[in-house]
Design a protein around this motif. Sequence first.
Motif, short mmCIF file in Angstrom:
data_model
loop_
_atom_site.label_atom_id
_atom_site.label_comp_id
_atom_site.label_asym_id
_atom_site.label_seq_id
_atom_site.Cartn_x
_atom_site.Cartn_y
_atom_site.Cartn_z
N GLN A 1 11.89 -5.73 -5.57
CA GLN A 1 11.58 -5.00 -6.80
C GLN A 1 10.13 -4.53 -6.84
O GLN A 1 9.83 -3.45 -7.36
CB GLN A 1 11.87 -5.89 -8.02
N GLN A 2 9.23 -5.33 -6.29
CA GLN A 2 7.82 -4.94 -6.32
C GLN A 2 7.59 -3.67 -5.52
O GLN A 2 6.84 -2.78 -5.94
CB GLN A 2 6.95 -6.07 -5.77
N LEU B 1 6.59 2.25 -5.73
CA LEU B 1 6.99 3.60 -5.36
C LEU B 1 7.25 4.46 -6.61
O LEU B 1 6.79 5.60 -6.69
CB LEU B 1 8.24 3.56 -4.48
N PHE B 2 8.01 3.91 -7.56
CA PHE B 2 8.29 4.65 -8.79
C PHE B 2 7.00 4.92 -9.58
O PHE B 2 6.81 6.00 -10.14
CB PHE B 2 9.28 3.89 -9.67
N LYS B 3 6.10 3.94 -9.59
CA LYS B 3 4.83 4.11 -10.29
C LYS B 3 4.01 5.24 -9.66
O LYS B 3 3.42 6.07 -10.37
CB LYS B 3 4.03 2.80 -10.24
N ASN C 1 16.05 -2.08 -13.13
CA ASN C 1 14.97 -3.03 -13.44
C ASN C 1 13.62 -2.32 -13.59
O ASN C 1 12.70 -2.84 -14.22
CB ASN C 1 14.86 -4.09 -12.34
N ALA C 2 13.51 -1.11 -13.01
CA ALA C 2 12.29 -0.32 -13.15
C ALA C 2 12.28 0.51 -14.43
O ALA C 2 11.35 1.28 -14.67
CB ALA C 2 12.13 0.60 -11.94
N THR D 1 0.85 -1.19 0.00
CA THR D 1 0.00 0.00 0.00
C THR D 1 0.88 1.24 0.00
O THR D 1 1.82 1.33 0.79
CB THR D 1 -0.91 0.04 1.24
N ILE D 2 0.60 2.18 -0.88
CA ILE D 2 1.34 3.44 -0.95
C ILE D 2 0.46 4.54 -0.39
O ILE D 2 -0.68 4.74 -0.86
CB ILE D 2 1.77 3.80 -2.38
#
Length: 371
Positions: A96-97, A102-104, A158-159, A3-4
Motif C-alpha cells: 500500500q505504501q 505513486l498516486f500521491k 485504500n488510497a 523513491t519516485i
Amino acid sequence: MITITPVSSKKELGAFIDFPHDLYKGDPNYVPELFIAQRDLLTKHPFVKHNPLQCFLAYRDGKIVGRIAAILNNHHNEFNKVNEGFFGFFDAINDQQVADELFKTATTWLQDQKVDSIIGPVNFSTNEPSGLLVYGFDSPPVVMMTYNAPYYIDLMENAGFKKKIDLIAYKFGDEGYNERSYKMLDVLQERLKRSDIIIRPINLKKFKQEADALREVYNSAWDSNTGFVPLTDEEFDYLAKDLKLIIDPAFCKVAEHEGKIVGFSITVPNINEILIKIKRGRLLPTGIFKLLLGKSKVKGIRIFALGVIEGYRKRGIEAVLYGDVIREYKKRGLKYAEAGWILENNDLMNKALIDINGDPYKTYRLYEKAI
C-alpha cells in the motif's frame, strides 16, 4: 525508503515498459504488450503531441516496485466541459505504501495542471485500454483489454479512490447462439431491408473513404457515453492504420441507409493468444515468427467497437451487427467471441447482448478521487 522518479530517458522508458513483465512473471493469465508498440504509444501517438503526460517509476532499495503515468487530456476536458486529470499505466507490487506514493506523485503533478479530480486507470482516454479488472480473473485478457492482479482493488480503494462506473465484457462460446437467435436475426435483417438499411462488409479497397465515414459515426455514436472524447482525425487514422493490419472484412460490418453509413462493428482476432507466448513483448529474434505463424491459429475474436448513430437506434441494427459477427465466427469454427467493453449504464447495448445469450464474464472499473 521509496523513491519516485520521473521517466526522462530512453533507458527509464524501457524500464517503465518492462516492469509488468517482472511483476507478473509466472502468472498464466498475463499477456505482455509488444515493447515496440508500447514505446510508440508513449512517444509517437498523436495524443502525446498535444497533451501533457508524465511517467513515473517507484524504487525501493534500487529496485523498481511500481509505475504510473499522470495524464492531462485537454480534448476530454474541453468536450465534456470538466476539469479532470487521468492516471494510467499503473502497476505496483502488493504494498500500500508504494501505491500511495505513486498516486500521491501523480496527483501532485495533476494539481500543478490545475485539475480538480483524478480518474483511472485510463491509458490516455476511454478510446484506449481502460479500467481496472475487478471481476473475471480466471482467464487472460483479450486484445486491447487490461489486466491486473486482484490486490489492485484494495490498493486503489485504500488510497481513497471510489467507483465512477463499471465496464462490462461479454463472452460467447460454442453454445452461445441458438437456433431461435438465428431466426430472430433473419427477421431483423429483412425488416431493415424494407427500411432500405443494409448490412455489408467494410470495403478494404476503399479503406480511406470508409475510415473517414466511420470516424464520423464513431464520434457521433458514443458522444453521450460517460467520459467519452471524440478521436481527432490524426488519432483515428493512427488507430485505423493498426487495425487494418489484422482486420478481416467478413468480421467488420457497416450499416448503410441510402448510401450513408449509420452504424458499424469492427471485430479483430484475439492476437493475445499469440502475444502471451512472446517473452517480454520482444518481436526479435523469435517473436516475429510466433506472431506471423500464429495468426491463422487464433481461436477467438473481440468485437472491438460497435455503434449506431442517433435516429437509427432501437431498430435492431445493433442486434444484427452482433449477430452477423457471431454467425461468422461459428461458421468458421472459432471457439469464442468477446464483446466489450460496454458501460454498465448503456441499457440498450447490454440488453442486446443478454438477449443473444452473452455472458457478462469480466468487469472493469473506472475510479475517481477529488484532489
